[in-house]
Design an enzyme around this catalytic site. Structure first.
Site, PDB file in Angstrom:
ATOM      1  N   ASN A 414       0.585  -1.287  -0.106  1.00  0.00           N
ATOM      2  CA  ASN A 414       0.081   0.073  -0.206  1.00  0.00           C
ATOM      3  C   ASN A 414       0.833   1.219  -0.070  1.00  0.00           C
ATOM      4  O   ASN A 414       1.751   1.447   0.851  1.00  0.00           O
ATOM      5  CB  ASN A 414      -0.935   0.110   1.110  1.00  0.00           C
ATOM      6  CG  ASN A 414      -1.545   1.273   1.292  1.00  0.00           C
ATOM      7  OD1 ASN A 414      -2.471   1.572   0.535  1.00  0.00           O
ATOM      8  ND2 ASN A 414      -1.168   2.151   2.239  1.00  0.00           N
ATOM      9  N   GLU A 415       0.775   1.961  -1.010  1.00  0.00           N
ATOM     10  CA  GLU A 415       1.320   3.441  -1.385  1.00  0.00           C
ATOM     11  C   GLU A 415       2.890   3.526  -1.185  1.00  0.00           C
ATOM     12  O   GLU A 415       3.287   4.564  -0.987  1.00  0.00           O
ATOM     13  CB  GLU A 415       0.718   4.341  -0.281  1.00  0.00           C
ATOM     14  CG  GLU A 415      -0.726   4.378  -0.510  1.00  0.00           C
ATOM     15  CD  GLU A 415      -1.188   5.742   0.340  1.00  0.00           C
ATOM     16  OE1 GLU A 415      -2.534   5.996  -0.006  1.00  0.00           O
ATOM     17  OE2 GLU A 415      -1.065   5.852   1.486  1.00  0.00           O
ATOM     18  N   MET A 416       3.670   2.373  -1.212  1.00  0.00           N
ATOM     19  CA  MET A 416       5.007   2.430  -1.244  1.00  0.00           C
ATOM     20  C   MET A 416       5.779   2.849  -2.270  1.00  0.00           C
ATOM     21  O   MET A 416       6.535   3.872  -2.339  1.00  0.00           O
ATOM     22  CB  MET A 416       5.632   0.996  -0.643  1.00  0.00           C
ATOM     23  CG  MET A 416       5.175   0.462   0.494  1.00  0.00           C
ATOM     24  SD  MET A 416       5.962   1.849   1.903  1.00  0.00           S
ATOM     25  CE  MET A 416       7.519   2.138   1.231  1.00  0.00           C
ATOM     26  N   SER A 460      -0.329  -0.475  -4.885  1.00  0.00           N
ATOM     27  CA  SER A 460      -1.575   0.421  -4.809  1.00  0.00           C
ATOM     28  C   SER A 460      -1.107   1.862  -4.270  1.00  0.00           C
ATOM     29  O   SER A 460      -0.874   1.850  -3.025  1.00  0.00           O
ATOM     30  CB  SER A 460      -2.812  -0.398  -4.033  1.00  0.00           C
ATOM     31  OG  SER A 460      -3.785   0.396  -4.142  1.00  0.00           O
TER      32      SER A 460
END
Length: 813
Positions: A414-416, A460
């Site tokens: 997530n969002e990395m 994502s």
């Protein structure tokens, strides 16, 4: 295989405190202390601070057991922990078996040599997670979101346990999943891989088997039981079977969810069952449809060759105390998703991989699962030990979940990619290189090895990896926080489209009865110490008030402010979803942040931690309906909401759109009317139209120059064969400026229905009972003068009341 659950007789000792407590396993430290009365509710007021201090200690879980009959005669005996949270040292009869350092994987130890007749003592020592992350924190190493405690990336534990912008710092510890003693009677089926090949209206199933056998003459058999109970045997070498006339599994709204059962048995020479593996599967193909087009590159779930528009929300852990998450609680949450017309759930990467029952229910209900790996908002030091640990974690979970038809894709994190690309958290050059190695080589390689048919996506949001425009709108998936964090008006969602909107949202407060679960009367002010302790988003209350100022009059009471915040949230998300659904084909998914809560407080959830639906969940039921009539209005909000702006020629217009997300062509009748605030019709139109399957059409714009922006509104309705399918209203000013007449709302009971009456236009009609635990067929709706009926689905109709936007400045009736 002899299986013995070791769930009885456990005690918990806080090491150094010389006191033992009864403990449940599966269970946690906090759960044991709460049940023993030795700890205050960590959700009450600011008790989180006291609970956090508990985690500075080390703990010992201990039990004694007598081996089941025949266990000691087994050649091999394994002690299996499905989940230890997290830093454990396991010993049996005083002899160390091993250590654990990852709550996201199974731990299995060879225990037969240590078992004895009579009583055996099993101990699990758990070390302090807070002390560990503090000791392993180094400013030059792994950093992460400031909402969590420093050092959290160093430990393979649910990151959000250390705090997030919607949850507290309650890093509980425990043995949170089953503990089992397994006696190998001559054969052990370790894993079965089921693969499907769909062609010519048939499905070829093949089984890959990993097993050990020590008894002579062991043979393995397999059978498939269809949804009607008919069984058919697989051939033995290789294990394969052709399914004629297969009953395909579909997401909700696209078909049924028939489930087949695969049974694999290890049989002795005398046909005694030595071990058995049994799972339910669905026959379907699943991938992401990615194809270059005029707008960039498509990104859509493709199930059985059909492109599915994903509609749902992001799922987080259901409780900070994992022992309180039960199959019944999870089922109710997921059934409430179906009641709101979801077809997709995204399991967010900062929590933990849900229990098997989560996916079982998704299979049964037809909810596609976007599954993040458990990495979120952090950088990591990719040491050899860390690499081995995460490879074992991913391999275990892919093997555990790969048979589920609901599993639509695996996502690396997530969002990395987005934040590492932006230099967030001071990612070093080495960490950027490690990022590529982890999410674009190591993890996808493990996924491919364990499930060659799975679709893997690196992050994502992402456009496909390699730091190539990670949050770009023309490819892949997008997280859009311009509304809320960016303080942009709701109408900004309409300024463009994206291929798949996998995270966006807006905060709200829960209702008063939920607030009462963590506050005293004197705490009930939005900016009080306790309310702020349960508001984890930096500036969250200020953002709520800023948006409140944009849209509504100042609430007359604390309780009314809670109601107004929920309307704000619901309207914001509605603007985004309806716009994206109008773009069907260009956009193919809207997953809002977030579905649920892990504790009570302000958050982006549509269902609070008590299970109460907020206004957003009722709105979702309408804006995720398979057939949707939406209206794109032009007015003050979309042009210039500043009442003191230089006078301009404001456009007043509507543009209706009909989205048909079903597999059949449909014939509809759409009706709209320009009305004054008393509901009297000033202009109207009826439109007959046809909409093809899986299509959205937008009708020509209608200008309404005669509309009085402060007193007129537009109502719109969609009918099929005389039955209303979708409806709504729009205004041309802002709700705070609209001159609502008192709708004089009334309620009466008729059987299991509540009849709502209104004498004028009513916006955001809320119906509640005294306990605020009603679940209705509809709520928080707009209505013209007249009557509207809603069914009672849960709760008792005692102390009924109703209000609307008209009452915000006047307080609760």
């Amino acid at each position: 295989m002899i299986s013995q659950s070791l769930h009885e007789g456990w005690t918990l000792e806080i090491l150094g405190k010389k006191r033992k407590y009864p403990a449940k396993v599966p269970g946690t430290v906090y759960g044991a202390l709460l049940e023993a009365g030795s700890m205050e509710d960590p959700f009450w007021r600011d008790n989180e601070l006291k609970a956090l201090q508990v985690m500075e200690d080390d703990f010992l879980f201990e039990t004694a057991f007598v081996p089941a009959e025949g266990m000691l005669q087994c050649q091999n005996v394994y002690l299996r922990f499905e989940g230890i949270d997290t830093l454990g040292e396991v010993s049996l009869n005083g002899v160390p078996l091993g250590q654990t350092d990852n709550m996201h994987r199974v731990w299995e130890f060879e225990a037969g040599r240590l078992l004895r007749e009579g009583e055996n003592v099993l101990r699990v020592k758990l070390s302090s997670p807070t002390r560990f992350i503090r000791e392993h924190y180094n400013p030059q190493k792994a950093e992460g979101t400031s909402d969590a405690m420093k050092g959290f990336p160093a430990l393979r534990k649910a990151h959000c346990m250390f705090g997030w912008d919607w949850g507290p710092r309650l890093p509980d510890a425990g043995i949170f999943r089953p503990v089992t003693l397994l006696g190998d009677e001559g054969a052990y089926i370790r894993e079965v891989r089921v693969r499907q090949k769909h062609a010519d209206g048939k499905v070829e199933l093949s089984l890959g088997l990993s097993a050990s056998s020590t008894a002579k003459g062991v043979r393995f058999t397999a059978e498939l039981v269809d949804p009607d109970g008919n069984a058919k045997a697989f051939s033995t070498v290789p294990m394969a079977l052709t399914v004629e006339n297969p009953q395909l599994w579909w997401p909700r709204g696209y078909g049924g969810q028939p489930l087949y059962t695969v049974k694999v048995k290890a049989l002795s020479q005398g046909d005694r069952v030595l071990d058995m593996w049994e799972r339910k599967i669905g026959l379907r193909t699943a991938t992401m449809h990615i194809e270059k087009d005029a707008f960039g590159e498509s990104f859509a779930h493709e199930i059985n060759g059909v492109q599915v528009f994903a509609m749902g929300a992001d799922y987080i852990p259901e409780d900070n105390l994992l022992g309180r998450v039960t199959p019944e609680r999870t089922r109710r949450l997921l059934e409430d998703c179906c009641a709101a017309n979801f077809n997709t759930i995204r399991v967010w990467g900062g929590g933990y991989y849900p229990d098997d029952w989560f996916y079982d229910v998704c299979d049964e209900l037809g909810l596609l699962v976007w599954q993040d790996c458990m990495f979120a908002c952090a950088t990591y030091e990719l040491t050899p030990a860390f690499s081995r640990n995460i490879q074992a974690e991913i391999a275990y979970n892919v093997k555990r979940l790969r048979h589920h038809p609901s599993l639509a894709l695996w996502c690396g994190n997530n969002e990395m990619e987005m934040f590492v690309d932006e230099g967030e958290w001071g990612a070093s050059f080495r960490q950027k290189a490690d990022y590529i190695r982890m999410y674009e080589y190591i993890i996808p390689k493990v996924v491919q090895e364990q499930d060659p048919d799975a679709f893997y996506w690196p992050a994502s949001p992402s456009s496909g990896g390699g730091f190539d425009d990670p949050n770009g709108r023309g490819r892949g998936d997008v997280h859009d926080w311009s509304i809320w964090h960016g303080m942009r008006p709701f109408a900004d969602y309409r300024k463009g489209a994206c291929r798949y909107l996998s995270e966006f949202g807006f905060e709200s407060f829960p209702c008063l009865k939920t607030v009462e679960t963590f506050t005293l009367p004197e705490d009930r002010n939005l900016f009080s110490y306790v309310m702020e302790k349960h508001q984890r988003c930096a500036h969250g209350s200020a953002l709520t008030m800023a948006y409140l100022q944009q849209m509504y009059l100042y609430p007359a009471s604390f309780e009314t402010a809670l109601y107004a915040s929920q309307l704000l949230q619901a309207e914001a998300v509605r603007y985004g979803v309806e716009h994206m659904r109008r773009q069907r084909g260009l956009c193919m998914g809207t997953i809002y942040w977030q579905l649920n809560d892990c504790w009570p407080g302000a958050s982006w959830s549509s269902i609070d931690c008590t299970g109460r639906w907020k206004a957003l969940h009722y709105f979702a039921k309408r804006f995720f309906a398979p057939v949707l009539l939406s209206c794109q209005e032009e007015g003050m909000l979309t042009q210039n909401p500043n009442i003191n702006a230089e006078p301009y020629d404001m456009e007043k217009s509507i543009r209706l759109a009909v989205t048909n997300d079903t597999l059949k062509p449909r014939q509809f009748v759409a009706k709209w009317a320009l009305r004054d605030r008393l509901g009297r019709v000033k202009r109207e139109e009826t439109i007959c139209l046809s909409v093809n399957p899986l299509q959205s059409i937008t009708l020509p714009k209608t200008h309404l120059p005669e509309a009085d922006i402060f007193q007129d509104y537009v109502s719109y309705h969609l009918y099929e064969l005389g039955r209303e399918l979708s409806s709504g209203t729009v205004i041309f000013s802002l709700p705070k400026f609209f001159q609502f007449a008192d709708p004089r709302l009334g309620l009466r009971l008729e059987g299991d229905e509540i009849v709502v009456t209104a004498g004028a236009y009513a916006r955001g009609v809320e119906i509640q009972n005294g306990a605020e635990d009603l679940l209705l067929s509809d709520n928080y709706f707009d209505m013209n003068p007249g009557e509207r009926r809603v069914k009672i689905l849960r709760g008792e109709p005692f102390g009924l009341r109703a209000r609307s936007v008209y009452d915000i400045a006047k307080g609760q009736k």
